[in-house]
Write a protein that holds these residues in place. Structure first.
Motif, mmCIF file in Angstrom:
data_model
loop_
_atom_site.group_PDB
_atom_site.id
_atom_site.type_symbol
_atom_site.label_atom_id
_atom_site.label_comp_id
_atom_site.label_asym_id
_atom_site.label_seq_id
_atom_site.Cartn_x
_atom_site.Cartn_y
_atom_site.Cartn_z
ATOM 1 N N ILE A 177 0.839 -1.211 0.000
ATOM 2 C CA ILE A 177 0.000 0.000 0.000
ATOM 3 C C ILE A 177 0.869 1.256 0.000
ATOM 4 N N MET A 229 0.813 4.278 -2.558
ATOM 5 C CA MET A 229 0.503 5.632 -2.087
ATOM 6 C C MET A 229 1.611 6.612 -2.517
ATOM 7 N N THR A 278 1.161 7.426 -6.053
ATOM 8 C CA THR A 278 0.025 8.343 -6.247
ATOM 9 C C THR A 278 0.471 9.780 -5.972
ATOM 10 N N ILE A 279 1.201 9.969 -4.867
ATOM 11 C CA ILE A 279 1.675 11.313 -4.515
ATOM 12 C C ILE A 279 2.637 11.835 -5.598
ATOM 13 N N ILE A 301 0.566 12.933 -8.568
ATOM 14 C CA ILE A 301 -0.157 14.179 -8.263
ATOM 15 C C ILE A 301 0.823 15.361 -8.331
ATOM 16 N N SER A 342 1.543 16.252 -11.796
ATOM 17 C CA SER A 342 0.427 16.971 -12.426
ATOM 18 C C SER A 342 0.466 18.456 -12.053
ATOM 19 N N ASP A 391 -2.728 10.644 -14.765
ATOM 20 C CA ASP A 391 -2.878 10.824 -13.317
ATOM 21 C C ASP A 391 -4.286 10.396 -12.868
ATOM 22 N N LEU A 392 -5.278 10.832 -13.658
ATOM 23 C CA LEU A 392 -6.688 10.535 -13.355
ATOM 24 C C LEU A 392 -6.941 9.021 -13.318
ATOM 25 N N ILE A 428 -5.536 7.509 -10.165
ATOM 26 C CA ILE A 428 -6.344 7.838 -8.978
ATOM 27 C C ILE A 428 -7.407 6.767 -8.730
ATOM 28 N N PHE A 429 -7.912 6.157 -9.818
ATOM 29 C CA PHE A 429 -8.899 5.083 -9.654
ATOM 30 C C PHE A 429 -8.225 3.713 -9.532
ATOM 31 N N PHE A 474 -5.397 2.993 -8.068
ATOM 32 C CA PHE A 474 -4.786 2.797 -6.747
ATOM 33 C C PHE A 474 -5.755 2.179 -5.728
ATOM 34 N N PRO A 475 -6.912 2.774 -5.463
ATOM 35 C CA PRO A 475 -7.801 2.126 -4.480
ATOM 36 C C PRO A 475 -8.326 0.770 -4.954
#
Lengths: 276, 118
Positions: free
Chosen positions: A69, A73, A76-77, A80, A83, A263-264, A267-268, A270-271
């Motif tokens: 995880i 994470m 993801t950072i 972001i 971006s 990036d978008l 975002i989906f 990852f979870p």
């Protein structure tokens, strides 16, 4: 003013820089949005495949916590942050600050490389992760440390599984695992393939890993493509800024739109893949 | 030839543009921080037992959708785009929704077959 100059040597594609009066958009922007629309359908189909496989998986056979995880994470950072630097670079160009643009986009490229580096590490972790079925009926799950071809022995770090269900739901935290040596002669032989039942966690292992590698692999290809385009505009094509700054700003905007889409999608992803 | 040659083109930058871009940059930074906080929130929410696993899924997807809105709305400027882009995206949304409904429909159909087979 004619749309195309009469002299063939000075022919220009109309609305490559200035917006069309009817749409208010220059061609490349319409083009990238149409392309992104097709990309939505591509990833949408894969998300639908994921839902189908997830919902139809027998009770207790869909893996949890197979991915790190904190690495997901961090990635993801990183995306972001990249971006943010992309939009800041575009805004800098709009203000005529070329050096700032170069600075922000260099951070974007570094972020893209960092993302790919972390992803490669995660992939490597899966390729050295093995499930081994032993002749005595036990199952071993762990990471390969070394393989000696002369002695036909494998050294792993991992644990023996009491129940097969434990494979799908390993504990989030566990103690340091000591090295365990397994002889090839102790590994069960598959009656159909006649091969030892020792398989790594590649896309062939099960449906979860198949969809994981497909979705993240396709996403990683997009990251590579976006990184190449941003680098090309940042480096070899930077002379366009001197010749036609408006066109250059438009190119940065279009490449930025693609990057935000990448990036978008993450975002989906990852979870869905790491957390649920 | 009335159109200027590419070598003479310049970027029009005035005080208004600079002020507007500075305002945008502040906004982008705030959105970036919100996205980072949202990511932490997603991980935190996934580790909480809400009593039902379905609630965890819904919470994670709500947070992801909010983050998606921030990226699409502010970074991709969709909150102030031209009608043409909205038209393209409306078609995409239509087919995307259709794709998901087909998926759900096929799953429901599969369940009906299973019930009849029992």
């Amino acid at each position: 003013m004619s749309l195309i100059n009469q002299n063939p040597s000075h022919m220009e594609i109309p609305y490559a820089v200035k917006p069309r009066p009817d749409t208010g958009l220059y061609n490349a922007k319409v083009g990238i949005w149409l392309f992104l629309a097709s990309e939505v359908m591509l990833f949408g189909a894969l998300f639908c495949s994921y839902i189908l496989m997830r919902v139809n998986a027998p009770e207790g056979t869909w893996p949890h916590h197979w991915l790190n995880i904190w690495m997901g994470m961090t990635n993801t950072i990183v995306l972001i942050f990249s971006s943010v630097t992309v939009v800041l670079s575009w805004a800098s160009l709009k203000m005529g600050q070329f050096k700032r643009y170069k600075f922000y986009q260099s951070i974007t490229i570094l972020c893209a490389l960092a993302f790919l580096g972390i992803k490669s590490f995660e992939y490597h972790d899966k390729f050295i992760h093995y499930q081994v079925n032993l002749k005595d009926g036990r199952i071993f799950d762990g990471h390969l440390q070394s393989a000696a071809s002369t002695t036909n022995q494998f050294v792993f770090k991992g644990r023996f599984i009491d129940k097969p269900e434990e494979l799908y739901n390993p504990p989030l935290e566990h103690a340091e695992e000591p090295p365990i040596t397994i002889a090839k002669s102790d590994i069960k032989i598959d009656p159909t393939t006649k091969q030892p039942m020792m398989e790594n966690y590649g896309p062939w292992h099960n449906t979860y890993l198949a969809i994981y590698f497909t979705m993240t692999g396709l996403h990683a290809l997009h990251v590579i493509a976006g990184c190449i385009v941003i680098f090309a505009i940042w480096g070899p094509l930077a002379k366009v800024w001197e010749q036609d700054p408006e066109r250059y700003v438009n190119r940065v905007e279009v490449s930025g739109l693609f990057w935000h889409f990448v990036d978008l999608v993450w975002i989906f992803l990852f979870p869905v893949l790491y957390l649920l | 030839m009335s159109e200027p040659s590419s070598s003479t083109r310049t970027l029009h930058v005035d005080e208004h543009t600079i002020e507007e871009m500075r305002h945008h940059m502040r906004r982008y930074l705030i959105v970036g921080v919100a996205l980072a906080v949202g990511t932490g929130l997603t991980v935190w929410a996934s580790l909480i037992n809400f009593g039902s696993y379905e609630i965890n899924i819904v919470v994670a997807l709500i947070i992801a959708s909010a983050k998606g809105f921030l990226v699409a709305g502010f970074f991709m400027h969709l909150i102030s785009e031209k009608k043409m882009i909205y038209a393209v995206l409306s078609c995409t949304a239509f087919f995307f929704t259709g794709l998901f409904f087909l998926t759900l429909w096929s799953m429901a159909h599969e369940n009906i077959i299973q019930i009849h087979l029992r």
